[in-house]
Write an enzyme that holds these catalytic residues in place. Structure first.
Site, PDB file in Angstrom:
ATOM      1  N   ASP A   1      32.138  45.174  42.968  1.00  0.00           N
ATOM      2  CA  ASP A   1      33.461  44.776  42.461  1.00  0.00           C
ATOM      3  C   ASP A   1      34.562  44.904  43.503  1.00  0.00           C
ATOM      4  OD1 ASP A   1      32.241  44.358  39.970  1.00  0.00           O
ATOM      5  OD2 ASP A   1      32.516  46.466  39.431  1.00  0.00           O
TER       6      ASP A   1
ATOM      7  N   LYS B   1      34.304  40.303  46.097  1.00  0.00           N
ATOM      8  CA  LYS B   1      33.445  39.354  46.829  1.00  0.00           C
ATOM      9  C   LYS B   1      33.708  37.930  46.361  1.00  0.00           C
ATOM     10  CE  LYS B   1      29.885  41.730  45.386  1.00  0.00           C
ATOM     11  NZ  LYS B   1      30.517  42.949  44.845  1.00  0.00           N
TER      12      LYS B   1
ATOM     13  N   GLY C   1      29.165  40.359  38.406  1.00  0.00           N
ATOM     14  CA  GLY C   1      30.260  39.642  37.767  1.00  0.00           C
ATOM     15  C   GLY C   1      31.294  39.381  38.839  1.00  0.00           C
ATOM     16  N   HIS C   2      31.396  38.138  39.277  1.00  0.00           N
ATOM     17  CA  HIS C   2      32.314  37.804  40.366  1.00  0.00           C
ATOM     18  C   HIS C   2      33.457  36.960  39.800  1.00  0.00           C
ATOM     19  CE1 HIS C   2      28.953  38.368  43.591  1.00  0.00           C
ATOM     20  NE2 HIS C   2      29.116  39.414  42.812  1.00  0.00           N
TER      21      HIS C   2
ATOM     22  N   GLN D   1      26.616  43.200  43.914  1.00  0.00           N
ATOM     23  CA  GLN D   1      26.699  44.658  43.900  1.00  0.00           C
ATOM     24  C   GLN D   1      27.316  45.175  45.219  1.00  0.00           C
ATOM     25  OE1 GLN D   1      23.301  43.304  42.772  1.00  0.00           O
ATOM     26  NE2 GLN D   1      24.543  43.026  40.955  1.00  0.00           N
TER      27      GLN D   1
HETATM   28  P1  GDP Z   1      33.170  41.209  42.873  1.00  0.00           P
HETATM   29  O1  GDP Z   1      32.109  41.660  41.933  1.00  0.00           O
HETATM   30  O2  GDP Z   1      33.106  41.910  44.193  1.00  0.00           O
HETATM   31  O3  GDP Z   1      33.245  39.715  43.024  1.00  0.00           O
HETATM   32  O4  GDP Z   1      34.561  41.667  42.228  1.00  0.00           O
HETATM   33  P2  GDP Z   1      35.020  41.461  40.696  1.00  0.00           P
HETATM   34  O5  GDP Z   1      35.439  40.056  40.535  1.00  0.00           O
HETATM   35  O6  GDP Z   1      34.013  42.010  39.753  1.00  0.00           O
HETATM   36  O7  GDP Z   1      36.242  42.457  40.633  1.00  0.00           O
HETATM   37  C1  GDP Z   1      37.356  42.332  41.449  1.00  0.00           C
HETATM   38  C2  GDP Z   1      38.597  42.128  40.564  1.00  0.00           C
HETATM   39  O8  GDP Z   1      39.774  42.308  41.329  1.00  0.00           O
HETATM   40  C3  GDP Z   1      38.704  40.727  39.991  1.00  0.00           C
HETATM   41  O9  GDP Z   1      39.322  40.808  38.734  1.00  0.00           O
HETATM   42  C4  GDP Z   1      39.590  40.006  40.995  1.00  0.00           C
HETATM   43  O10 GDP Z   1      40.309  38.923  40.414  1.00  0.00           O
HETATM   44  C5  GDP Z   1      40.533  41.114  41.388  1.00  0.00           C
HETATM   45  N1  GDP Z   1      41.045  41.063  42.759  1.00  0.00           N
HETATM   46  C6  GDP Z   1      40.428  40.641  43.897  1.00  0.00           C
HETATM   47  N2  GDP Z   1      41.199  40.866  44.972  1.00  0.00           N
HETATM   48  C7  GDP Z   1      42.318  41.453  44.513  1.00  0.00           C
HETATM   49  C8  GDP Z   1      43.504  41.966  45.144  1.00  0.00           C
HETATM   50  O11 GDP Z   1      43.672  41.937  46.359  1.00  0.00           O
HETATM   51  N3  GDP Z   1      44.445  42.531  44.331  1.00  0.00           N
HETATM   52  C9  GDP Z   1      44.310  42.599  42.965  1.00  0.00           C
HETATM   53  N4  GDP Z   1      45.272  43.177  42.267  1.00  0.00           N
HETATM   54  N5  GDP Z   1      43.209  42.128  42.359  1.00  0.00           N
HETATM   55  C10 GDP Z   1      42.238  41.569  43.114  1.00  0.00           C
HETATM   56  P1  IMO Z   2      29.047  42.982  41.371  1.00  0.00           P
HETATM   57  O1  IMO Z   2      28.199  41.929  42.012  1.00  0.00           O
HETATM   58  C1  IMO Z   2      29.414  47.104  39.985  1.00  0.00           C
HETATM   59  C2  IMO Z   2      25.764  49.056  38.510  1.00  0.00           C
HETATM   60  C3  IMO Z   2      25.672  49.361  37.034  1.00  0.00           C
HETATM   61  C4  IMO Z   2      24.815  50.609  37.052  1.00  0.00           C
HETATM   62  C5  IMO Z   2      23.839  50.311  38.200  1.00  0.00           C
HETATM   63  C6  IMO Z   2      22.497  49.782  37.747  1.00  0.00           C
HETATM   64  O2  IMO Z   2      29.960  42.450  40.318  1.00  0.00           O
HETATM   65  O3  IMO Z   2      29.722  43.830  42.387  1.00  0.00           O
HETATM   66  P2  IMO Z   2      21.674  47.452  36.790  1.00  0.00           P
HETATM   67  O4  IMO Z   2      22.086  46.699  35.574  1.00  0.00           O
HETATM   68  O5  IMO Z   2      21.866  46.708  38.061  1.00  0.00           O
HETATM   69  O6  IMO Z   2      20.290  48.026  36.661  1.00  0.00           O
HETATM   70  O7  IMO Z   2      22.661  48.736  36.833  1.00  0.00           O
HETATM   71  O8  IMO Z   2      24.466  49.361  39.021  1.00  0.00           O
HETATM   72  N1  IMO Z   2      26.044  47.649  38.837  1.00  0.00           N
HETATM   73  C7  IMO Z   2      27.233  47.206  39.291  1.00  0.00           C
HETATM   74  N2  IMO Z   2      28.397  47.849  39.498  1.00  0.00           N
HETATM   75  N3  IMO Z   2      29.310  45.797  40.290  1.00  0.00           N
HETATM   76  C8  IMO Z   2      28.152  45.141  40.117  1.00  0.00           C
HETATM   77  O9  IMO Z   2      27.964  43.870  40.532  1.00  0.00           O
HETATM   78  C9  IMO Z   2      27.045  45.835  39.550  1.00  0.00           C
HETATM   79  N4  IMO Z   2      25.772  45.492  39.235  1.00  0.00           N
HETATM   80  C10 IMO Z   2      25.180  46.616  38.808  1.00  0.00           C
HETATM   81  O10 IMO Z   2      26.956  49.635  36.488  1.00  0.00           O
HETATM   82  O11 IMO Z   2      25.569  51.727  37.417  1.00  0.00           O
HETATM   83 MG    MG Z   3      31.937  42.386  39.997  1.00  0.00          MG
END
Ligand code: GDP
Ligand code: IMO
Ligand code: MG
Length: 421
Positions: A12, A15, A39-40, A221
């Site tokens: 998270d 990416k 979840g991106h 991840q």
């Molecule tokens: P990923 O799994 O690495 O793709 O990240 P996620 O999308 O799960 O979580 C990142 C969250 O932060 C998302 O809701 C993005 O829209 C948000 N986000 C990304 N970059 C920034 C930033 O620079 N500032 C803020 N406030 N939010 C951001």
């Molecule tokens: P992105 O791509 C954050 C965490 C779960 C749990 C552990 C194992 O959005 O960064 P699993 O279901 O993979 O067997 O769970 O890994 N986890 C993540 N945490 N971002 C993710 O993906 C994750 N995918 C799995 O919360 O602790």
């Molecule tokens: Mg994510």
């Protein structure tokens, strides 16, 4: 040119946002590991897209690929394709390719994931998406592949072999074995719909690279959730570090040009496992509320803490980063002083690198360096020099301590809220 992007922390990091931003410069964007536990989030032109399987380059013209190192729930993929179509984004077989060998997440994988987690005395906090059990079947050579659900003869032969084994595994965990055979026809139906998308990802990527095209591999991840090098047992079931892109896609390591780490200006983690700088106070609440730190896949609140340099140093080693994108700097606005964890105290010793074992990491007490924060809103900043002095100093200090260039700084979820440093 071949660029690999991975998360440098516990996932998270943003990416999706960075891949969306960079995708316009690439011919192919490809996922190499993980499944719909990922979840991106992509925010573009006022719309928010939450992607689980489809690579985050979907809003541009790049060809998208899902590689054979991933595990894929085809129902979730179809839902994503439908969600994108409703938003005017047509994900045709010309746009998306799925490798014939991609492992399919079956209902029994999700059932086993949930049953097993329920029985663990110390929980992992899995997303319950069946990821671990699908990868177990890949390694155990009992997987169902994309090519199998696209061909009823292959699928029936495969299920004939697998069904009795899965029924007894579910019975053993006091689950309902009926799950193993329920809805199998749905899979064949979905297989028919996805058949035109089947491709050989290794071949496509190598052909593209040999023709001088640009390929971007999008990790899921984060590095410390890696199944080999992470904080076991609190990890996911795939290798999340940059080297995994070569293995997962079938591309030789000599082809890699750049490895970009996505790293937050603080740290978060979803699920269980050690997080030495975790804040259980109002500063932690600030990060969660301002950063909207709630899981994209499960909606769970993310645990938040100060930037952890020892963990960053380890992910630099695990990935060989050539460059970083620092995200969510805006979330630190209003906190002062800021703290950066420069090392740990463990059993009377000071460490500047994480101990190898999770239980040792869990016992580490962070050693902090305090730096002054800033109060000005930076979400509208378009250049490094426009930021308050203390925000600039914070970025430069992280860069100096990590010894890797911070190429991009992100100050909000939107596309325009990123600039080159
Ligand atoms: P990923 O799994 O690495 O793709 O990240 P996620 O999308 O799960 O979580 C990142 C969250 O932060 C998302 O809701 C993005 O829209 C948000 N986000 C990304 N970059 C920034 C930033 O620079 N500032 C803020 N406030 N939010 C951001
Ligand atoms: P992105 O791509 C954050 C965490 C779960 C749990 C552990 C194992 O959005 O960064 P699993 O279901 O993979 O067997 O769970 O890994 N986890 C993540 N945490 N971002 C993710 O993906 C994750 N995918 C799995 O919360 O602790
Ligand atoms: Mg994510």
């Amino acid at each position: 040119m071949f660029t690999i992007i991975t998360g440098a922390q516990f996932g998270d990091e943003g990416k999706g946002k960075l891949v969306d931003m960079l995708a316009q410069e690439y011919d192919i964007v490809v996922r190499f590991q993980g499944g719909d536990n990922a979840g991106h989030t992509v925010v573009a032109e006022g719309k928010t897209y939450k992607l689980h399987n489809v690579p985050s380059g979907v809003l541009f013209d790049a060809r998208l690929l899902i590689g054979p190192g991933t595990v894929m729930n085809p129902k979730i993929l179809l839902e994503e394709i439908e969600m994108l179509a409703e938003n005017g984004v047509d994900v045709t077989p010309q746009k998306l390719g799925i490798d014939a060998k991609t492992s399919i997440i079956m209902p029994y994988h999700m059932a086993l994931d949930t049953l097993r987690e329920g029985k663990r005395t110390v929980k992992i906090g899995t997303t319950s998406r069946g990821i671990g059990f699908a990868y177990m079947d890949k390694v155990g050579r009992d997987e169902v592949q994309m090519a199998d659900i696209a061909d009823s003869g292959r699928f029936k032969k495969r299920m004939y072999e697998i069904v009795p084994q899965k029924k007894s595994a579910i019975k053993e965990m006091n689950g309902d074995p009926a799950i193993v055979t329920s809805g199998l026809d749905d899979y064949l139906e979905i297989g028919k719909r996805l058949k035109p998308y089947i491709t050989d990802v290794s071949r496509e990527v190598n052909l593209a690279l040999n023709a001088g095209k640009k390929v971007l591999a999008e990790g899921a991840q984060g590095s410390h959730l890696d199944v080999i090098h992470g904080t076991q047992k609190f990890v996911t079931s795939s290798s999340t570090v940059a080297g995994s892109a070569c293995a997962g896609l079938g591309v030789g390591p000599t082809k890699v040009d750049n490895v970009m780490g996505i790293i937050k200006a603080y740290i978060t983690r979803v699920g269980e496992g050690p997080l030495p700088t975790e804040l259980k106070n109002k500063d932690g609440e600030h990060l969660r509320e301002k950063g909207m730190e709630f899981g994209t896949t499960t909606g769970r609140p993310r645990r938040c803490g100060w930037f952890d340099l020892p963990l960053a140093k380890k992910s630099i080693n695990l990935n060989g980063y050539t460059t970083f994108a620092l995200t969510k700097l805006d979330v630190l606005t209003g906190l002062s002083p800021l703290r950066i964890c420069t090392g740990y105290e463990l059993n009377g010793k000071t460490l500047d690198y994480p101990p190898e074992l999770s239980d040792e990491l869990a016992g580490c007490k962070p050693v902090y360096k305090e730096v002054p924060g800033w109060g000005e809103d930076i979400t509208g900043t378009t250049g490094f020099g426009d930021m308050p002095g203390n925000a600039q100093k914070y970025v430069l200090l992280l860069e100096e301590m990590m010894g890797v260039t911070i190429e991009y700084v992100s100050v909000g979820p939107g596309r325009k809220q990123t600039f080159k440093k």
